[in-house]
Design an enzyme around this catalytic site. Structure first.
Site, PDB file in Angstrom:
ATOM      1  N   CYS A 127      10.509   1.406   1.489  1.00 42.96           N
ATOM      2  CA  CYS A 127      11.413   0.291   1.771  1.00 42.96           C
ATOM      3  C   CYS A 127      12.874   0.711   1.731  1.00 42.96           C
ATOM      4  CB  CYS A 127      11.146  -0.872   0.826  1.00 42.96           C
ATOM      5  SG  CYS A 127      11.166  -0.430  -0.914  1.00 42.96           S
ATOM      6  N   TRP A 156       0.797  -1.220   0.000  1.00 41.72           N
ATOM      7  CA  TRP A 156       0.000   0.000   0.000  1.00 41.72           C
ATOM      8  C   TRP A 156       0.832   1.274   0.000  1.00 41.72           C
ATOM      9  CZ3 TRP A 156       2.160   2.086   4.163  1.00 41.72           C
ATOM     10  CH2 TRP A 156       2.586   1.223   5.181  1.00 41.72           C
ATOM     11  N   ASN A 157       2.139   1.202   0.190  1.00 39.13           N
ATOM     12  CA  ASN A 157       2.886   2.438   0.456  1.00 39.13           C
ATOM     13  C   ASN A 157       3.079   3.321  -0.778  1.00 39.13           C
ATOM     14  OD1 ASN A 157       4.605   0.327  -0.413  1.00 39.13           O
ATOM     15  ND2 ASN A 157       6.404   1.378   0.377  1.00 39.13           N
ATOM     16  N   GLU A 170      13.026  -3.234  10.760  1.00 41.38           N
ATOM     17  CA  GLU A 170      12.684  -2.135   9.855  1.00 41.38           C
ATOM     18  C   GLU A 170      11.550  -1.304  10.457  1.00 41.38           C
ATOM     19  OE1 GLU A 170      11.576  -1.459   5.136  1.00 41.38           O
ATOM     20  OE2 GLU A 170      10.975  -3.324   6.115  1.00 41.38           O
ATOM     21  N   GLU A 198      11.074  -8.090  -4.218  1.00 38.25           N
ATOM     22  CA  GLU A 198      11.603  -6.805  -3.746  1.00 38.25           C
ATOM     23  C   GLU A 198      11.079  -6.638  -2.324  1.00 38.25           C
ATOM     24  OE1 GLU A 198      12.368  -2.650  -2.992  1.00 38.25           O
ATOM     25  OE2 GLU A 198      10.361  -3.484  -3.095  1.00 38.25           O
ATOM     26  N   LEU A 199      11.968  -6.915  -1.340  1.00 38.52           N
ATOM     27  CA  LEU A 199      11.538  -7.033   0.046  1.00 38.52           C
ATOM     28  C   LEU A 199      12.068  -5.874   0.892  1.00 38.52           C
ATOM     29  CD1 LEU A 199      12.063 -10.888   0.382  1.00 38.52           C
ATOM     30  CD2 LEU A 199      10.090  -9.634  -0.511  1.00 38.52           C
TER      31      LEU A 199
END
Length: 482
Positions: free
Chosen positions: A287, A154-155, A384, A253-254
């Site tokens: 991220c 959602w970011n 994080e 893509e973490l």
């Protein structure tokens, strides 16, 4: 059709049709600035997903057979519509995600440029002819991998889905994208641009639903040939394992926990200003957001003072309000996670120089926060944060701080500030990250690759490498028959 809040009614897009879903199941959509329910999102059934799979299967056959000049023209038309509609797409994005309107609108405009880049780059997915024996033609060809199942958070409600969509469609693939149930109207507005540009039915399908149900069904289906995911490390590991069970390639893509190393020869004021601007963009919900600030002990006081000044200049409020520089966190989960990290750090001896609390008002707001004296065992330095919090830690030895920066299992982004070319090269060589910026904290760009190492994932998005996962390499050896 819009609600009383000016928020559009949300539908899924399957086989070229906008639909509610088989059973009418929905979930509420909440404005994070007010905590009001502004709409609902339909949740797909298994039958809905099967329709999307069948549509993507047929759509792939149509799209891969479409001449690339025609494909490129449709994608450029979609990019033009995204740019034209950026103000409205941005407004919807701010309503459901919270970031300031200028950020949302800018994200939509950048997304249009990303699409143009990928569409043009697909025209350069060249094969080659290899010299070999007389009477034999040996070639290497690049072909679309097939229908893609993609999952996004959602970011970045516009940019997140479009990185997957633009790469897949440019390569000649069809795609089923599961948008975020928290930011669904933005994804729908994006898909509408492709529809209005003339994309054939079935090539692009948009679904929402219970994440575990949708991912398990789409990954297991023999129709899908590639799994593309952006999100957290734990979920990425789960989806990668599911893909591995059926031998499907995946693009992951973490998350990360990006270190910032401010060396002894850096300008502490400039470094603090640039780092703070990046830290509080999208309320830290990026991220690649800088999230561990290691500053040489000779500069730490000046850097910290300027960082605090920058934090206190940030106007926090509703993203639609004029003058807002930072909106709320996107949901209550992020707010509670941040409160837990700050509480833990303070309990272990950290000092709050500014922020450190949520204001007494509706919405998931939290003040830009700066902490010092953060001990190495604080959760904030290991987990994080994905939030507007900056722990500042002094260091004295560059080799020692490089080891600390690399100690975590993450390796997405990293940042360094130095005036020395030799030091910059040392940072470039030794920081374990897929994305590194020196003397700035700039974000991703469409003309260069982004992606992580270690537990931050694999594969790349952006640049010429963006299409690699969506193409297969085929060797053809043709013996000419006399």
């Amino acid at each position: 059709m819009t609600t009383d809040h000016g928020y559009p009614a949300v539908r899924m897009y399957i086989a070229g049709e906008w639909c509610q879903g088989g059973t009418g199941r929905t979930a509420p959509i909440v404005n994070p600035a007010t905590e009001e329910v502004i709409g609902d999102v339909p949740l797909a059934t298994t039958a809905d997903l099967d329709r999307a799979l069948a549509a993507a299967d047929e759509g792939f056959r149509v799209w891969r057979a479409t001449p690339i000049a025609r494909r490129t023209a449709i994608l450029h038309a979609a990019a033009d519509l995204i740019a034209e509609r950026a103000p409205e797409i941005g407004r919807v994005s701010t309503l459901e995600q919270g970031k300031p309107l200028a950020e949302s609108t800018g994200e939509a405009r950048r997304t249009a440029d990303t699409l143009r880049w990928h569409a043009d780059d697909a025209r350069r997915a060249y094969g080659r002819i290899i010299p070999t024996e007389p009477g034999t033609i040996l070639t290497v060809r690049r072909e679309p991998i097939g229908p893609v199942a993609a999952f996004v958070p959602w970011n970045f409600p516009v940019g997140g889905p479009n990185r997957k969509i633009s790469s897949a469609l440019s390569a000649g693939c069809s795609i089923i994208i599961k948008g975020s149930e928290e930011t669904p109207a933005t994804a729908a507005a994006l898909v509408k641009c492709y529809e209005d540009a003339g994309l054939p039915a079935g090539v692009l399908n948009l679904v929402f639903g219970e994440p575990a149900e949708v991912s398990a069904h789409l990954i297991a289906s023999p129709v899908t040939r590639l799994i593309a995911f952006t999100g957290s490390v734990p979920v990425g590991k789960l989806l990668a394992a599911q893909a591995g069970q059926v031998m499907k390639p995946s693009l992951m893509e973490l998350g990360g926990h990006a270190p910032v190393i401010v060396c002894a020869d850096a300008d502490p004021v400039k470094a603090a200003r640039k780092a703070a601007q990046a830290k509080f963009a999208n309320a830290g919900q990026v991220c690649t957001s800088p999230s561990r600030f290691y500053v040489h002990e000779s500069l730490v006081d000046e850097f910290t003072a300027e960082f605090v000044r920058a934090a206190e200049e940030v106007t926090v409020g509703d993203g639609l309000a004029e003058g807002t520089k930072m909106g709320p966190l996107a949901n209550e989960r992020r707010l509670k996670a941040l409160e837990r990290l700050v509480t833990d750090a303070v309990a272990r001896g950290a000092k709050v120089l500014t922020g450190g609390a949520a204001p007494d008002r509706p919405g998931y707001f939290y003040a830009p926060t700066v902490l010092t004296d953060v001990p190495e065992d604080a959760e904030l330095l290991h987990e994080e944060p994905f939030a507007p919090v900056a722990p500042i830690v002094p260091f004295s030895d560059l080799d020692e701080v490089l080891a600390r920066a690399n100690a975590l299992p993450y390796g997405l982004a990293a940042y360094g500030f130095t005036r020395s070319a030799a030091t910059a090269e040392k940072l470039s060589a030794e920081l374990e990250a897929g994305i590194l910026s020196i003397n700035h904290c700039g974000g991703s760009v469409h003309e260069a690759p982004s992606g992580g190492v270690k537990e931050s994932g694999y594969g790349r998005e952006g640049g010429p490498e963006a299409l690699d996962a969506y193409l297969v390499t085929k060797r053809v050896s043709h013996l000419l028959v006399p």
